[in-house]
Write an enzyme that holds these catalytic residues in place. Structure first.
Site, PDB file in Angstrom:
ATOM      1  N   LEU A  15       0.846  -1.203   0.000  1.00  0.00           N
ATOM      2  CA  LEU A  15       0.000   0.000   0.000  1.00  0.00           C
ATOM      3  C   LEU A  15       0.877   1.248   0.000  1.00  0.00           C
ATOM      4  O   LEU A  15       1.723   1.421   0.880  1.00  0.00           O
ATOM      5  CB  LEU A  15      -0.909   0.015   1.228  1.00  0.00           C
ATOM      6  CG  LEU A  15      -1.827  -1.193   1.405  1.00  0.00           C
ATOM      7  CD1 LEU A  15      -2.823  -0.928   2.530  1.00  0.00           C
ATOM      8  CD2 LEU A  15      -2.559  -1.537   0.112  1.00  0.00           C
ATOM      9  N   ARG A  22       2.329  14.669   6.536  1.00  0.00           N
ATOM     10  CA  ARG A  22       3.222  15.070   7.629  1.00  0.00           C
ATOM     11  C   ARG A  22       4.696  15.115   7.230  1.00  0.00           C
ATOM     12  O   ARG A  22       5.529  15.611   7.975  1.00  0.00           O
ATOM     13  CB  ARG A  22       3.030  14.127   8.830  1.00  0.00           C
ATOM     14  CG  ARG A  22       1.736  14.401   9.584  1.00  0.00           C
ATOM     15  CD  ARG A  22       1.425  13.310  10.574  1.00  0.00           C
ATOM     16  NE  ARG A  22       1.006  12.076   9.905  1.00  0.00           N
ATOM     17  CZ  ARG A  22       0.834  10.912  10.520  1.00  0.00           C
ATOM     18  NH1 ARG A  22       1.059  10.815  11.808  1.00  0.00           N
ATOM     19  NH2 ARG A  22       0.439   9.852   9.844  1.00  0.00           N
ATOM     20  N   TYR A 106       3.213  -2.278   3.809  1.00  0.00           N
ATOM     21  CA  TYR A 106       3.030  -0.831   3.669  1.00  0.00           C
ATOM     22  C   TYR A 106       4.304  -0.233   3.062  1.00  0.00           C
ATOM     23  O   TYR A 106       5.410  -0.547   3.508  1.00  0.00           O
ATOM     24  CB  TYR A 106       2.800  -0.188   5.041  1.00  0.00           C
ATOM     25  CG  TYR A 106       1.429  -0.449   5.642  1.00  0.00           C
ATOM     26  CD1 TYR A 106       0.484  -1.226   4.992  1.00  0.00           C
ATOM     27  CD2 TYR A 106       1.082   0.128   6.859  1.00  0.00           C
ATOM     28  CE1 TYR A 106      -0.765  -1.439   5.544  1.00  0.00           C
ATOM     29  CE2 TYR A 106      -0.170  -0.085   7.425  1.00  0.00           C
ATOM     30  CZ  TYR A 106      -1.088  -0.873   6.758  1.00  0.00           C
ATOM     31  OH  TYR A 106      -2.317  -1.092   7.312  1.00  0.00           O
ATOM     32  N   ARG A 337      38.110  13.181  -9.094  1.00  0.00           N
ATOM     33  CA  ARG A 337      36.853  13.168  -9.853  1.00  0.00           C
ATOM     34  C   ARG A 337      36.778  11.946 -10.778  1.00  0.00           C
ATOM     35  O   ARG A 337      37.764  11.232 -10.959  1.00  0.00           O
ATOM     36  CB  ARG A 337      36.709  14.485 -10.609  1.00  0.00           C
ATOM     37  CG  ARG A 337      36.442  15.657  -9.636  1.00  0.00           C
ATOM     38  CD  ARG A 337      36.507  16.986 -10.337  1.00  0.00           C
ATOM     39  NE  ARG A 337      35.606  17.043 -11.468  1.00  0.00           N
ATOM     40  CZ  ARG A 337      35.671  17.977 -12.424  1.00  0.00           C
ATOM     41  NH1 ARG A 337      36.601  18.927 -12.366  1.00  0.00           N
ATOM     42  NH2 ARG A 337      34.822  17.957 -13.431  1.00  0.00           N
ATOM     43  N   SER A 409      57.025  24.225 -10.017  1.00  0.00           N
ATOM     44  CA  SER A 409      55.821  24.803  -9.408  1.00  0.00           C
ATOM     45  C   SER A 409      55.226  25.927 -10.243  1.00  0.00           C
ATOM     46  O   SER A 409      55.932  26.596 -11.007  1.00  0.00           O
ATOM     47  CB  SER A 409      56.164  25.368  -8.026  1.00  0.00           C
ATOM     48  OG  SER A 409      56.576  24.322  -7.194  1.00  0.00           O
TER      49      SER A 409
HETATM   50  C1  UD1 Z   1      -3.004   1.585   9.816  1.00  0.00           C
HETATM   51  C2  UD1 Z   1      -3.859   0.503  10.462  1.00  0.00           C
HETATM   52  C3  UD1 Z   1      -3.520   0.446  11.941  1.00  0.00           C
HETATM   53  C4  UD1 Z   1      -2.044   0.180  12.145  1.00  0.00           C
HETATM   54  C5  UD1 Z   1      -1.232   1.226  11.400  1.00  0.00           C
HETATM   55  C6  UD1 Z   1       0.235   0.822  11.417  1.00  0.00           C
HETATM   56  C7  UD1 Z   1      -5.963   0.414   9.247  1.00  0.00           C
HETATM   57  C8  UD1 Z   1      -7.371   0.816   9.229  1.00  0.00           C
HETATM   58  N1  UD1 Z   1      -5.248   0.831  10.280  1.00  0.00           N
HETATM   59  O1  UD1 Z   1      -3.411   2.805  10.355  1.00  0.00           O
HETATM   60  O2  UD1 Z   1      -4.268  -0.590  12.558  1.00  0.00           O
HETATM   61  O3  UD1 Z   1      -1.740   0.211  13.526  1.00  0.00           O
HETATM   62  O4  UD1 Z   1      -1.632   1.310  10.021  1.00  0.00           O
HETATM   63  O5  UD1 Z   1       1.023   1.833  10.867  1.00  0.00           O
HETATM   64  O6  UD1 Z   1      -5.532  -0.302   8.370  1.00  0.00           O
HETATM   65  N2  UD1 Z   1      -3.145   3.685   2.202  1.00  0.00           N
HETATM   66  C9  UD1 Z   1      -3.526   3.585   0.882  1.00  0.00           C
HETATM   67  N3  UD1 Z   1      -4.796   3.925   0.551  1.00  0.00           N
HETATM   68  C10 UD1 Z   1      -5.714   4.343   1.463  1.00  0.00           C
HETATM   69  C11 UD1 Z   1      -5.318   4.435   2.803  1.00  0.00           C
HETATM   70  C12 UD1 Z   1      -4.030   4.091   3.142  1.00  0.00           C
HETATM   71  O7  UD1 Z   1      -2.738   3.206   0.036  1.00  0.00           O
HETATM   72  O8  UD1 Z   1      -6.852   4.629   1.058  1.00  0.00           O
HETATM   73  C13 UD1 Z   1      -1.776   3.313   2.566  1.00  0.00           C
HETATM   74  C14 UD1 Z   1      -0.961   4.475   3.079  1.00  0.00           C
HETATM   75  O9  UD1 Z   1      -0.241   5.105   2.039  1.00  0.00           O
HETATM   76  C15 UD1 Z   1      -0.020   3.792   4.065  1.00  0.00           C
HETATM   77  C16 UD1 Z   1      -0.831   2.593   4.562  1.00  0.00           C
HETATM   78  O10 UD1 Z   1      -1.834   2.379   3.615  1.00  0.00           O
HETATM   79  O11 UD1 Z   1       1.135   3.291   3.435  1.00  0.00           O
HETATM   80  C17 UD1 Z   1      -1.437   2.826   5.942  1.00  0.00           C
HETATM   81  O12 UD1 Z   1      -2.337   3.902   5.886  1.00  0.00           O
HETATM   82  P1  UD1 Z   1      -2.458   4.934   7.055  1.00  0.00           P
HETATM   83  O13 UD1 Z   1      -3.457   5.957   6.674  1.00  0.00           O
HETATM   84  O14 UD1 Z   1      -1.123   5.409   7.476  1.00  0.00           O
HETATM   85  O15 UD1 Z   1      -3.090   4.017   8.196  1.00  0.00           O
HETATM   86  P2  UD1 Z   1      -3.024   4.260   9.743  1.00  0.00           P
HETATM   87  O16 UD1 Z   1      -4.110   5.194  10.129  1.00  0.00           O
HETATM   88  O17 UD1 Z   1      -1.645   4.599  10.156  1.00  0.00           O
HETATM   89 MG    MG Z   2       0.150   5.280   9.141  1.00  0.00          MG
END
Ligand code: UD1
Ligand code: MG
Length: 464
Positions: A15, A22, A106, A337, A409
């Site tokens: 994902l 942030r 992730y 270089r 030199s």
């Molecule tokens: C998520 C988990 C949480 C866990 C945490 C760990 C869920 C609902 N919650 O929360 O339980 O403790 O990660 O870090 O899964 N992303 C997408 N598409 C979306 C939403 C998110 O690709 O529509 C991707 C984000 O880019 C990211 C990952 O999924 O890489 C996690 O999304 P994020 O919004 O950070 O979830 P958290 O609220 O941190």
């Molecule tokens: Mg997160």
């Protein structure tokens, strides 16, 4: 994938569609660098040895993310609106085989190790579903793992939806899980956005699996930094140190002396022989190879270099895309270089810049010189402040300095020019034509003394 063994029936979804607000950056979150690779590449590399297919879900900055990853086997899946982790996984479902284990990762959890994923997958092969959890001192923001009295996982509750009692739980969901394809598809179809964020939560599949009598295998990751998520620049710096310390520990275990592993950075591959010593604040980039007994003093940057036995790289030197011979010393404050070859027992001293040149064995360029587009033979001595004038404003030209030459030199060698074997060039010469071997050549004006000259005197003021 194609070239990786052992092959198992594993499909991976990563994902990476989130914006990463942030990070306060115009660069996609997963493209920020950790060591020599972006965050997403670390995750891909961790999964590659295990998986048959990788689908990456992209949304924000999707084109730049695709362009940055150099792997034709990735299935890119576009998620137009970020409607939650469950929705994101759903987009990649066409790439998942029912019978395979689907590994969900992730893109912003870059330090995950292949061995951890392997255990997680093995657990899922047994029970159908396995979740990677970790104990966090400060679990705020994360999904909490809810277990029953027999310690079996019952569900995952997101922080925003948790009761005070649930918020006190310190075991959290890392987000990383492995689940049989068929089960994943079944539970994803049952997801509803009944939560405080109105999203499809992937985590809700845990409760559905329990209701379906699936025994969720839990695997508690021992090392919390391995599953840390990168949300801001503080996290990024912390992950970089964790990554560098691990590299440094591996190198030290294999015999490299690193004066301070907290001040060591390797952004690429490093091969080294026996008894090499690396002082503080040295940065290695790309592919570097050190022979035996190489010493690299503090504050050096070494990039794609091959450095021979007993070479001595002194403080504040930069070596890039070059080869340094054995028993040769470089610096302090030298800049080597690209496309330079320095031979054995040679010396490149302080404030010397060498570009696209070869310097033969036993040759010295000791102080304040520029040697560019040059071929310098062996046993050559180049005095302080010598410049090869290789550029006429349009073209670059070659300077050839044969064996045994002595360049006095502050001389300028206007290329193209050849200096013959054992020639001597008088200090302060501007050499515009080829120089014969074995002779003294100089181009400076004769020194004269004006005997009757008097230095002007200040007139004494009348008041003093
Ligand atoms: C998520 C988990 C949480 C866990 C945490 C760990 C869920 C609902 N919650 O929360 O339980 O403790 O990660 O870090 O899964 N992303 C997408 N598409 C979306 C939403 C998110 O690709 O529509 C991707 C984000 O880019 C990211 C990952 O999924 O890489 C996690 O999304 P994020 O919004 O950070 O979830 P958290 O609220 O941190
Ligand atoms: Mg997160």
């Amino acid at each position: 994938m194609k070239n990786h063994t052992p092959k198992k029936s594993i499909d991976t979804i990563i994902l990476a569609a989130g914006q990463g607000i942030r990070m306060k950056s115009n660069v996609a979150k997963v493209l920020h660098q950790l060591g020599d690779k972006c965050l997403l590449q670390h995750v891909i590399d961790a999964a590659l040895p295990l998986t048959e297919s990788i689908s990456v879900v992209v949304g924000h900055n999707s084109e730049s993310v695709k362009n940055a990853i150099n792997n034709n086997d990735i299935n890119w899946v576009f998620q137009k609106n970020q409607l939650g982790t469950g929705h994101a996984v759903k987009q990649a479902i066409p790439n998942i085989t029912d019978s395979s284990i689907c590994l969900i990762l992730y893109g912003d959890v870059p330090l995950i190790q292949t061995s951890t994923l392997n255990t997680l997958i093995k657990n899922a092969e047994t029970t159908g579903f396995s979740i990677l959890t970790v104990i966090q001192k400060d679990p705020s923001g994360y999904g909490r793992i809810i277990r029953n009295s027999r310690q079996a996982i019952q569900s995952i509750i997101e922080h925003k939806d948790a009761s005070p009692k649930e918020l006190a739980i310190d075991e959290i969901n890392t987000g990383i899980m492995a689940i049989r394809g068929l089960l994943l598809k079944k539970y994803l179809n049952e997801l509803k956005p009944n939560n405080s964020q109105g999203e499809l939560y992937l985590t809700d599949i845990a409760e559905k699996a329990v209701k379906d009598n699936v025994n969720i295998a839990s695997f508690v990751c021992e090392n919390s930094s391995e599953v840390m998520g990168i949300n801001n620049k503080n996290n990024l710096a912390e992950a970089e140190r964790v990554y560098q310390q691990k590299l440094a520990q591996g190198f030290m275990t294999n015999g490299l002396t690193i004066k301070d592993p907290n001040r060591f950075d390797c952004r690429g591959n490093l091969i080294f022989g026996c008894d090499c010593i690396i002082d503080v604040n040295v940065i290695f980039e790309g592919d570097n190879q050190l022979g035996n007994n190489v010493v690299i003093a503090s504050n050096c940057i070494i990039k794609n270099a091959k450095i021979g036995d007993h070479a001595d790289i002194k403080q504040n030197s930069i070596i890039e895309n070059s080869t340094i011979g054995s028993h040769t010393s470089i610096g302090p404050f030298a800049r080597i270089r690209p496309e330079t070859r320095v031979g054995d027992h040679a010396k490149i001293g302080n404030f010397v810049e060498v570009k696209k040149s070869s310097i033969g064995n036993n040759s010295n360029v000791s102080h304040l010189s520029y040697i560019g587009d040059s071929s310098v033979g062996k046993d050559v001595n180049i005095g302080a402040g010598v410049i090869t004038c290789n550029y006429d404003g349009v073209n670059k030209h070659q300077t050839v300095i044969d064996d045994g030459v002595f360049v006095g030199s502050n001389s300028q060698l206007i290329a193209p020019v050849t200096i013959g074997k054992n020639a001597t060039i008088g200090a302060g010469s501007t050499i515009t034509q080829d120089v014969p071997s074995e002779k003294l050549t100089l181009s400076r004006n004769k020194q004269v003394t004006i005997t009757k000259w008097k230095r002007p005197q200040k007139k004494k003021s009348s008041t003093s």
